[in-house]
Design a protein around this motif. Structure first.
Motif, PDB file in Angstrom:
ATOM      1  N   LYS A  57       0.830  -1.199   0.000  1.00 42.16           N
ATOM      2  CA  LYS A  57       0.000   0.000   0.000  1.00 42.16           C
ATOM      3  C   LYS A  57       0.873   1.262   0.000  1.00 42.16           C
ATOM      4  O   LYS A  57       0.610   2.198  -0.754  1.00 42.16           O
ATOM      5  N   MET A  58       1.919   1.263   0.824  1.00 38.94           N
ATOM      6  CA  MET A  58       2.829   2.419   0.881  1.00 38.94           C
ATOM      7  C   MET A  58       3.468   2.656  -0.486  1.00 38.94           C
ATOM      8  O   MET A  58       3.497   3.782  -0.990  1.00 38.94           O
ATOM      9  N   GLU A  59       3.989   1.581  -1.077  1.00 41.30           N
ATOM     10  CA  GLU A  59       4.631   1.709  -2.392  1.00 41.30           C
ATOM     11  C   GLU A  59       3.621   2.186  -3.432  1.00 41.30           C
ATOM     12  O   GLU A  59       3.922   3.088  -4.225  1.00 41.30           O
ATOM     13  N   ASN A  60       2.433   1.596  -3.440  1.00 41.49           N
ATOM     14  CA  ASN A  60       1.402   2.006  -4.403  1.00 41.49           C
ATOM     15  C   ASN A  60       1.005   3.466  -4.199  1.00 41.49           C
ATOM     16  O   ASN A  60       0.820   4.200  -5.173  1.00 41.49           O
ATOM     17  N   ASN A  61       0.870   3.882  -2.946  1.00 37.92           N
ATOM     18  CA  ASN A  61       0.540   5.286  -2.667  1.00 37.92           C
ATOM     19  C   ASN A  61       1.608   6.217  -3.229  1.00 37.92           C
ATOM     20  O   ASN A  61       1.294   7.233  -3.848  1.00 37.92           O
ATOM     21  N   MET A  62       2.871   5.867  -3.001  1.00 37.23           N
ATOM     22  CA  MET A  62       3.973   6.715  -3.477  1.00 37.23           C
ATOM     23  C   MET A  62       4.051   6.744  -5.003  1.00 37.23           C
ATOM     24  O   MET A  62       4.596   7.688  -5.570  1.00 37.23           O
ATOM     25  N   GLU A  63       3.501   5.723  -5.651  1.00 35.37           N
ATOM     26  CA  GLU A  63       3.553   5.618  -7.108  1.00 35.37           C
ATOM     27  C   GLU A  63       2.326   6.200  -7.809  1.00 35.37           C
ATOM     28  O   GLU A  63       2.264   6.204  -9.032  1.00 35.37           O
ATOM     29  N   PRO A  69       5.289  12.549  -8.750  1.00 33.21           N
ATOM     30  CA  PRO A  69       6.198  13.644  -9.128  1.00 33.21           C
ATOM     31  C   PRO A  69       6.908  14.280  -7.928  1.00 33.21           C
ATOM     32  O   PRO A  69       8.086  14.632  -8.017  1.00 33.21           O
ATOM     33  N   PHE A  70       6.194  14.417  -6.791  1.00 32.93           N
ATOM     34  CA  PHE A  70       6.831  14.974  -5.593  1.00 32.93           C
ATOM     35  C   PHE A  70       7.978  14.081  -5.135  1.00 32.93           C
ATOM     36  O   PHE A  70       9.088  14.557  -4.877  1.00 32.93           O
ATOM     37  N   PHE A  71       7.718  12.767  -4.998  1.00 30.44           N
ATOM     38  CA  PHE A  71       8.754  11.849  -4.525  1.00 30.44           C
ATOM     39  C   PHE A  71       9.917  11.780  -5.522  1.00 30.44           C
ATOM     40  O   PHE A  71      11.082  11.803  -5.121  1.00 30.44           O
ATOM     41  N   ASP A  72       9.616  11.739  -6.814  1.00 29.32           N
ATOM     42  CA  ASP A  72      10.677  11.676  -7.836  1.00 29.32           C
ATOM     43  C   ASP A  72      11.538  12.933  -7.853  1.00 29.32           C
ATOM     44  O   ASP A  72      12.744  12.859  -8.067  1.00 29.32           O
ATOM     45  N   LYS A  73      10.918  14.076  -7.630  1.00 28.03           N
ATOM     46  CA  LYS A  73      11.637  15.353  -7.657  1.00 28.03           C
ATOM     47  C   LYS A  73      12.578  15.506  -6.459  1.00 28.03           C
ATOM     48  O   LYS A  73      13.645  16.100  -6.560  1.00 28.03           O
ATOM     49  N   ASN A  74      12.175  14.959  -5.315  1.00 29.72           N
ATOM     50  CA  ASN A  74      12.900  15.207  -4.077  1.00 29.72           C
ATOM     51  C   ASN A  74      13.752  14.057  -3.550  1.00 29.72           C
ATOM     52  O   ASN A  74      14.654  14.281  -2.751  1.00 29.72           O
ATOM     53  N   ALA A 144      -0.204  13.552   8.847  1.00 28.20           N
ATOM     54  CA  ALA A 144       0.337  14.856   9.252  1.00 28.20           C
ATOM     55  C   ALA A 144       1.778  14.709   9.737  1.00 28.20           C
ATOM     56  O   ALA A 144       2.641  15.515   9.387  1.00 28.20           O
ATOM     57  N   GLU A 145       2.058  13.667  10.540  1.00 26.27           N
ATOM     58  CA  GLU A 145       3.441  13.429  10.996  1.00 26.27           C
ATOM     59  C   GLU A 145       4.339  13.084   9.812  1.00 26.27           C
ATOM     60  O   GLU A 145       5.482  13.541   9.730  1.00 26.27           O
ATOM     61  N   PHE A 146       3.824  12.279   8.893  1.00 32.08           N
ATOM     62  CA  PHE A 146       4.575  11.898   7.690  1.00 32.08           C
ATOM     63  C   PHE A 146       4.928  13.140   6.872  1.00 32.08           C
ATOM     64  O   PHE A 146       6.085  13.346   6.505  1.00 32.08           O
ATOM     65  N   THR A 147       3.948  13.994   6.612  1.00 36.53           N
ATOM     66  CA  THR A 147       4.222  15.177   5.797  1.00 36.53           C
ATOM     67  C   THR A 147       5.127  16.171   6.532  1.00 36.53           C
ATOM     68  O   THR A 147       5.901  16.867   5.881  1.00 36.53           O
ATOM     69  N   ASP A 148       5.069  16.210   7.862  1.00 31.95           N
ATOM     70  CA  ASP A 148       6.019  17.041   8.616  1.00 31.95           C
ATOM     71  C   ASP A 148       7.449  16.572   8.352  1.00 31.95           C
ATOM     72  O   ASP A 148       8.363  17.380   8.175  1.00 31.95           O
ATOM     73  N   LYS A 149       7.642  15.263   8.328  1.00 30.43           N
ATOM     74  CA  LYS A 149       8.977  14.703   8.070  1.00 30.43           C
ATOM     75  C   LYS A 149       9.397  14.965   6.624  1.00 30.43           C
ATOM     76  O   LYS A 149      10.570  15.268   6.361  1.00 30.43           O
ATOM     77  N   LEU A 150       8.444  14.875   5.709  1.00 30.10           N
ATOM     78  CA  LEU A 150       8.753  15.176   4.311  1.00 30.10           C
ATOM     79  C   LEU A 150       9.124  16.656   4.154  1.00 30.10           C
ATOM     80  O   LEU A 150      10.051  16.983   3.416  1.00 30.10           O
ATOM     81  N   LYS A 151       8.414  17.517   4.868  1.00 33.57           N
ATOM     82  CA  LYS A 151       8.689  18.958   4.776  1.00 33.57           C
ATOM     83  C   LYS A 151      10.091  19.296   5.281  1.00 33.57           C
ATOM     84  O   LYS A 151      10.747  20.194   4.764  1.00 33.57           O
ATOM     85  N   LYS A 152      10.568  18.541   6.279  1.00 36.32           N
ATOM     86  CA  LYS A 152      11.910  18.777   6.828  1.00 36.32           C
ATOM     87  C   LYS A 152      13.011  18.232   5.910  1.00 36.32           C
ATOM     88  O   LYS A 152      14.171  18.591   6.075  1.00 36.32           O
ATOM     89  N   THR A 153      12.643  17.358   4.973  1.00 37.03           N
ATOM     90  CA  THR A 153      13.659  16.698   4.147  1.00 37.03           C
ATOM     91  C   THR A 153      13.502  16.978   2.652  1.00 37.03           C
ATOM     92  O   THR A 153      14.253  16.435   1.845  1.00 37.03           O
ATOM     93  N   ALA A 154      12.525  17.817   2.296  1.00 39.04           N
ATOM     94  CA  ALA A 154      12.277  18.104   0.877  1.00 39.04           C
ATOM     95  C   ALA A 154      11.527  19.422   0.753  1.00 39.04           C
ATOM     96  O   ALA A 154      11.117  20.018   1.748  1.00 39.04           O
ATOM     97  N   LYS A 155      11.343  19.832  -0.487  1.00 38.81           N
ATOM     98  CA  LYS A 155      10.545  21.016  -0.763  1.00 38.81           C
ATOM     99  C   LYS A 155       9.097  20.563  -0.913  1.00 38.81           C
ATOM    100  O   LYS A 155       8.679  20.114  -1.975  1.00 38.81           O
ATOM    101  N   LEU A 156       8.350  20.678   0.175  1.00 38.01           N
ATOM    102  CA  LEU A 156       6.957  20.236   0.194  1.00 38.01           C
ATOM    103  C   LEU A 156       6.046  21.452   0.214  1.00 38.01           C
ATOM    104  O   LEU A 156       5.964  22.171   1.217  1.00 38.01           O
ATOM    105  N   SER A 157       5.368  21.678  -0.901  1.00 36.28           N
ATOM    106  CA  SER A 157       4.419  22.786  -0.964  1.00 36.28           C
ATOM    107  C   SER A 157       3.114  22.364  -0.282  1.00 36.28           C
ATOM    108  O   SER A 157       2.871  21.180  -0.050  1.00 36.28           O
TER     109      SER A 157
END
Length: 173
Positions: A57-63, A69-74, A144-157
């Motif tokens: 499910k995680m892999e499918n969500n990311m794909e 595009p967000f994951f590929d860019k960052n 929300a916790e996941f996106t907080d971690k993404l925001k600290k490690t990538a450009k998350l709009s």
């Protein structure tokens, strides 16, 4: 002559066995870090197994086309196979379980993920504020916790954050 044939047969079997063995975790990570340096990205490592529905499910969500595009860019995203069932141990990447142990995540469940910079410095992992594995985040709070971690490690709009929330949060039926 029989000895020569036997030796050739053993060499052939050894070559096949070696060719079908999984690549080591160190080699996979080395390639990911090299690519990340070239592309000026961080590395997203996901530990998963063939039997794990949440890993899929995680892999499918990311794909999905909305967040890929967000994951590929960052990130350079790579996967390490761990904790396989006895009949599928051959699928595991040698050394991946050791990395989980060093990270104190070997008993946390999978999927487990980590985000590194291109030099191999750990920036974030899937442990939440309580020390529990977020795994594949599925609730509003987990995402929300996941996106907080993404925001600290990538450009998350904010637009990307909303897309990730839309994909990851499980819908009530």
């Amino acid at each position: 002559m029989k000895l020569k044939s036997l030796l050739l047969c053993l060499l052939f079997i050894g070559a096949i066995t070696q060719a079908s063995a999984q690549e080591s975790a160190d080699k996979i990570l080395e390639k990911a870090f090299t690519q990340a340096k070239k592309e000026k990205k961080n590395v997203f490592v996901m530990y998963h197994a063939s039997w794990c529905k949440w890993c899929k499910k995680m892999e499918n969500n990311m794909e999905t086309e909305t967040v890929k595009p967000f994951f590929d860019k960052n990130y350079v995203t790579t996967f390490l196979v761990v904790q396989e069932s006895k009949d599928k141990k051959h699928l595991e990447n040698p050394g991946a379980d050791d990395i989980l142990k060093k990270s104190k995540a070997d008993n946390s469940g999978i999927p487990f993920w980590q985000i590194y910079d291109a030099n191999g410095k750990l920036l974030a992992d899937s442990f939440n504020a309580k020390g529990e594995n977020l795994g594949c985040p599925a609730t509003v709070e987990e995402v929300a916790e996941f996106t907080d971690k993404l925001k600290k490690t990538a450009k998350l709009s904010e637009k990307d954050r909303k897309k990730i929330e839309e994909v990851f949060v499980l819908k009530k039926k």
